[in-house]
Design a protein around this motif. Structure first.
Motif, PDB file in Angstrom:
ATOM      1  N   GLY A  10       0.784  -1.226   0.000  1.00  0.00           N
ATOM      2  CA  GLY A  10       0.000   0.000   0.000  1.00  0.00           C
ATOM      3  C   GLY A  10       0.819   1.281   0.000  1.00  0.00           C
ATOM      4  N   SER A  34       0.290  -3.710   3.613  1.00  0.00           N
ATOM      5  CA  SER A  34       1.656  -3.423   4.048  1.00  0.00           C
ATOM      6  C   SER A  34       2.022  -1.976   3.725  1.00  0.00           C
ATOM      7  CB  SER A  34       2.633  -4.361   3.321  1.00  0.00           C
ATOM      8  OG  SER A  34       3.959  -4.000   3.632  1.00  0.00           O
ATOM      9  N   ARG A  38       6.988   5.209   6.132  1.00  0.00           N
ATOM     10  CA  ARG A  38       7.647   6.507   5.903  1.00  0.00           C
ATOM     11  C   ARG A  38       6.936   7.655   6.610  1.00  0.00           C
ATOM     12  NH1 ARG A  38      10.479   3.525   3.423  1.00  0.00           N
ATOM     13  NH2 ARG A  38      11.226   3.700   1.273  1.00  0.00           N
ATOM     14  N   GLY A  53       6.599  -1.389   7.639  1.00  0.00           N
ATOM     15  CA  GLY A  53       8.052  -1.480   7.526  1.00  0.00           C
ATOM     16  C   GLY A  53       8.469  -2.339   6.348  1.00  0.00           C
ATOM     17  N   PHE A  55      10.362  -5.190   4.080  1.00  0.00           N
ATOM     18  CA  PHE A  55      10.477  -6.632   4.312  1.00  0.00           C
ATOM     19  C   PHE A  55      11.945  -7.040   4.421  1.00  0.00           C
ATOM     20  CE2 PHE A  55       6.403  -6.016   2.275  1.00  0.00           C
ATOM     21  CZ  PHE A  55       5.566  -6.859   2.993  1.00  0.00           C
ATOM     22  N   GLY A  56      12.830  -6.227   3.818  1.00  0.00           N
ATOM     23  CA  GLY A  56      14.250  -6.586   3.785  1.00  0.00           C
ATOM     24  C   GLY A  56      14.659  -7.152   2.436  1.00  0.00           C
ATOM     25  N   GLY A  57      14.009  -6.687   1.367  1.00  0.00           N
ATOM     26  CA  GLY A  57      14.405  -7.119   0.025  1.00  0.00           C
ATOM     27  C   GLY A  57      13.486  -8.200  -0.518  1.00  0.00           C
ATOM     28  N   HIS A  78       2.537   3.412  -4.931  1.00  0.00           N
ATOM     29  CA  HIS A  78       2.551   4.601  -5.790  1.00  0.00           C
ATOM     30  C   HIS A  78       3.301   4.284  -7.090  1.00  0.00           C
ATOM     31  CE1 HIS A  78       3.629   8.737  -6.976  1.00  0.00           C
ATOM     32  NE2 HIS A  78       2.527   9.072  -6.316  1.00  0.00           N
ATOM     33  N   ALA A  81       6.997   4.293  -6.855  1.00  0.00           N
ATOM     34  CA  ALA A  81       7.681   3.418  -5.886  1.00  0.00           C
ATOM     35  C   ALA A  81       8.236   2.217  -6.650  1.00  0.00           C
ATOM     36  CB  ALA A  81       6.718   3.004  -4.777  1.00  0.00           C
ATOM     37  N   ALA A  83      11.153   0.495  -6.556  1.00  0.00           N
ATOM     38  CA  ALA A  83      11.922  -0.602  -5.933  1.00  0.00           C
ATOM     39  C   ALA A  83      10.984  -1.672  -5.389  1.00  0.00           C
ATOM     40  CB  ALA A  83      12.809  -0.044  -4.810  1.00  0.00           C
ATOM     41  N   ILE A  84       9.969  -1.255  -4.640  1.00  0.00           N
ATOM     42  CA  ILE A  84       9.078  -2.260  -4.053  1.00  0.00           C
ATOM     43  C   ILE A  84       8.295  -2.995  -5.154  1.00  0.00           C
ATOM     44  CG2 ILE A  84       7.203  -0.601  -3.583  1.00  0.00           C
ATOM     45  CD1 ILE A  84       8.129  -3.583  -1.329  1.00  0.00           C
ATOM     46  N   HIS A  87      10.588  -5.600  -6.438  1.00  0.00           N
ATOM     47  CA  HIS A  87      10.725  -6.686  -5.456  1.00  0.00           C
ATOM     48  C   HIS A  87       9.488  -7.574  -5.460  1.00  0.00           C
ATOM     49  CE1 HIS A  87      13.751  -4.150  -2.879  1.00  0.00           C
ATOM     50  NE2 HIS A  87      14.150  -4.362  -4.118  1.00  0.00           N
ATOM     51  N   LYS A 203       5.400  15.036 -10.288  1.00  0.00           N
ATOM     52  CA  LYS A 203       5.478  13.702 -10.895  1.00  0.00           C
ATOM     53  C   LYS A 203       4.151  13.421 -11.587  1.00  0.00           C
ATOM     54  CE  LYS A 203       8.380  11.618  -7.312  1.00  0.00           C
ATOM     55  NZ  LYS A 203       8.362  10.847  -6.042  1.00  0.00           N
TER      56      LYS A 203
HETATM   57  P1  NAP Z   1      10.473   2.357  -3.025  1.00  0.00           P
HETATM   58  O1  NAP Z   1      11.632   3.252  -3.304  1.00  0.00           O
HETATM   59  O2  NAP Z   1       9.885   1.618  -4.155  1.00  0.00           O
HETATM   60  O3  NAP Z   1      10.834   1.294  -1.911  1.00  0.00           O
HETATM   61  C1  NAP Z   1      11.972   1.405  -1.061  1.00  0.00           C
HETATM   62  C2  NAP Z   1      11.845   0.330   0.002  1.00  0.00           C
HETATM   63  O4  NAP Z   1      10.790   0.659   0.909  1.00  0.00           O
HETATM   64  C3  NAP Z   1      11.465  -1.022  -0.557  1.00  0.00           C
HETATM   65  O5  NAP Z   1      12.605  -1.701  -1.028  1.00  0.00           O
HETATM   66  C4  NAP Z   1      10.828  -1.686   0.651  1.00  0.00           C
HETATM   67  O6  NAP Z   1      11.809  -2.088   1.581  1.00  0.00           O
HETATM   68  C5  NAP Z   1      10.111  -0.529   1.311  1.00  0.00           C
HETATM   69  N1  NAP Z   1       8.706  -0.402   0.911  1.00  0.00           N
HETATM   70  C6  NAP Z   1       8.163   0.420  -0.008  1.00  0.00           C
HETATM   71  N2  NAP Z   1       6.840   0.302  -0.050  1.00  0.00           N
HETATM   72  C7  NAP Z   1       6.523  -0.631   0.870  1.00  0.00           C
HETATM   73  C8  NAP Z   1       5.297  -1.188   1.324  1.00  0.00           C
HETATM   74  N3  NAP Z   1       4.116  -0.796   0.817  1.00  0.00           N
HETATM   75  N4  NAP Z   1       5.357  -2.121   2.312  1.00  0.00           N
HETATM   76  C9  NAP Z   1       6.536  -2.512   2.839  1.00  0.00           C
HETATM   77  N5  NAP Z   1       7.727  -2.011   2.463  1.00  0.00           N
HETATM   78  C10 NAP Z   1       7.723  -1.084   1.492  1.00  0.00           C
HETATM   79  O7  NAP Z   1       9.319   3.176  -2.294  1.00  0.00           O
HETATM   80  P2  NAP Z   1       9.157   4.758  -2.035  1.00  0.00           P
HETATM   81  O8  NAP Z   1       9.075   5.451  -3.344  1.00  0.00           O
HETATM   82  O9  NAP Z   1      10.164   5.189  -1.010  1.00  0.00           O
HETATM   83  O10 NAP Z   1       7.697   4.761  -1.405  1.00  0.00           O
HETATM   84  C11 NAP Z   1       7.492   4.287  -0.085  1.00  0.00           C
HETATM   85  C12 NAP Z   1       5.991   4.171   0.155  1.00  0.00           C
HETATM   86  O11 NAP Z   1       5.379   5.435  -0.027  1.00  0.00           O
HETATM   87  C13 NAP Z   1       5.305   3.193  -0.802  1.00  0.00           C
HETATM   88  O12 NAP Z   1       4.443   2.386  -0.042  1.00  0.00           O
HETATM   89  C14 NAP Z   1       4.533   4.080  -1.757  1.00  0.00           C
HETATM   90  O13 NAP Z   1       3.299   3.488  -2.142  1.00  0.00           O
HETATM   91  C15 NAP Z   1       4.314   5.337  -0.939  1.00  0.00           C
HETATM   92  N6  NAP Z   1       4.328   6.572  -1.756  1.00  0.00           N
HETATM   93  C16 NAP Z   1       5.378   6.825  -2.570  1.00  0.00           C
HETATM   94  C17 NAP Z   1       5.374   7.974  -3.349  1.00  0.00           C
HETATM   95  C18 NAP Z   1       6.497   8.281  -4.311  1.00  0.00           C
HETATM   96  O14 NAP Z   1       6.423   9.340  -4.999  1.00  0.00           O
HETATM   97  N7  NAP Z   1       7.525   7.430  -4.428  1.00  0.00           N
HETATM   98  C19 NAP Z   1       4.293   8.868  -3.267  1.00  0.00           C
HETATM   99  C20 NAP Z   1       3.223   8.575  -2.413  1.00  0.00           C
HETATM  100  C21 NAP Z   1       3.258   7.412  -1.651  1.00  0.00           C
HETATM  101  P3  NAP Z   1      12.393  -3.581   1.639  1.00  0.00           P
HETATM  102  O15 NAP Z   1      13.259  -3.716   0.435  1.00  0.00           O
HETATM  103  O16 NAP Z   1      13.119  -3.602   2.941  1.00  0.00           O
HETATM  104  O17 NAP Z   1      11.229  -4.522   1.612  1.00  0.00           O
END
Ligand code: NAP
Length: 260
Positions: A10, A34, A38, A53, A55-57, A78, A81, A83-84, A87, A203
């Motif tokens: 999520g 999940s 952040r 949190g 998962f750790g990859g 999103h 996002a 990386a997730i 994964h 974005k």
């Molecule tokens: P990301 O770069 O794709 O992910 C970085 C790491 O964060 C992943 O490797 C994973 O860690 C962990 N992670 C991300 N989303 C997760 C989830 N839903 N549940 C559990 N672990 C998660 O992600 P990000 O861009 O930093 O975004 C983080 C969260 O914010 C996401 O859930 C995304 O939906 C939300 N979000 C992002 C944006 C954006 O512009 N990027 C905007 C609004 C909301 P591990 O490798 O340790 O599992």
């Protein structure tokens, strides 16, 4: 699958609404959402379990899927996002878990827009220098703002809007607005005028909650530097909205009411 075990990745409104819709339409499903963890005070779904949190990859995510006997993995993160999402695709392939992505479409192009598509935050910063606009409304989130902190943009003023305080380094002249959508057109218009914004950086997140800024920019004839989406993982089917996600899971709105 009468009682599927579903993991929703999520962090979006769609993920939240899907969890709540599943509780209504498929009360026998076991749903876990999940969140990355952040945001200090996240909006959580009303229904189902929530875990918080990383998962750790991908291997650890695969282990989690096995341990919790997940039948379907829904990547409702999103669109940026990346990386997730990668994964999730890998963990699903490694474990043979069904997967699909709930990903809202990007904002449609309007011929009245002055859009400048770019690939990255660094390219957006370079585009600002080319456009020679100095009062920037920056809505790309709190991470990666170092891209705008270089000396070439020292003469620019940035209005930065994000849910949590942005991570330094920040541009030299920055006004921070901590806020969470949805935003109204009236509010966005007022913000553009109050801060004398002359360019918007965003974005291509898509969705109605944050679309009003594009309308405000269009009305004012302002350029929009639009960061394009990263590529989605190959081989993961996509649906655009919650009803389509419910249908993909084998449930449709109102189906629960029809059960004897
Ligand atoms: P990301 O770069 O794709 O992910 C970085 C790491 O964060 C992943 O490797 C994973 O860690 C962990 N992670 C991300 N989303 C997760 C989830 N839903 N549940 C559990 N672990 C998660 O992600 P990000 O861009 O930093 O975004 C983080 C969260 O914010 C996401 O859930 C995304 O939906 C939300 N979000 C992002 C944006 C954006 O512009 N990027 C905007 C609004 C909301 P591990 O490798 O340790 O599992």
């Amino acid at each position: 699958m009468p009682s599927p075990r579903v993991l929703i990745l999520g962090g979006t409104g769609e993920a939240r609404r899907l969890a709540d819709a599943l509780a209504a339409e498929a009360p026998h499903a076991h749903v876990t959402t999940s969140l990355a963890g952040r945001v200090a005070n996240p909006s959580t779904p009303v229904a189902g379990d929530v875990r918080v949190g990383g998962f750790g990859g991908p291997d650890a995510l695969a282990a989690w899927l096995r341990q919790h006997r997940i039948d379907v993995l829904v990547d409702a993160t999103h669109p940026f996002a990346a990386a997730i999402s990668a994964h999730a695709a890998q963990a699903a392939a490694d474990t043979g878990t069904q997967i699909f992505a709930l990903r809202r479409p990007g904002w449609p192009v309007d011929p009245r827009d002055h859009r400048h598509p770019v690939r990255s935050l660094a390219d957006a910063a370079a585009q600002l220098a080319v456009l020679d606009r100095r009062r920037v409304f920056l809505t790309t989130g709190r991470q990666g703002l170092a891209a705008f902190a270089g000396p070439e943009l020292d003469g620019s003023h940035f209005v930065v809007r994000s849910v949590e305080p942005p991570e330094p380094p920040l541009p030299r002249s920055t006004h921070i607005l901590l806020d969470r959508g949805p935003y109204t057109l009236e509010g966005e218009r007022a913000l553009f005028l109050e801060h004398r914004v002359d360019v918007l950086v965003t974005k291509d997140s898509g969705g109605p909650a944050t679309a009003a800024k594009l309308t405000a920019a269009r009305e004012l004839g302002l350029p929009v530097v639009m960061i394009e989406r990263p590529p989605a993982p190959e081989g993961v089917p996509e649906v655009p909205d919650v009803p389509a996600a419910l249908a993909r899971l084998g449930f449709s709105p109102g189906a629960a009411d029809m059960c004897p």
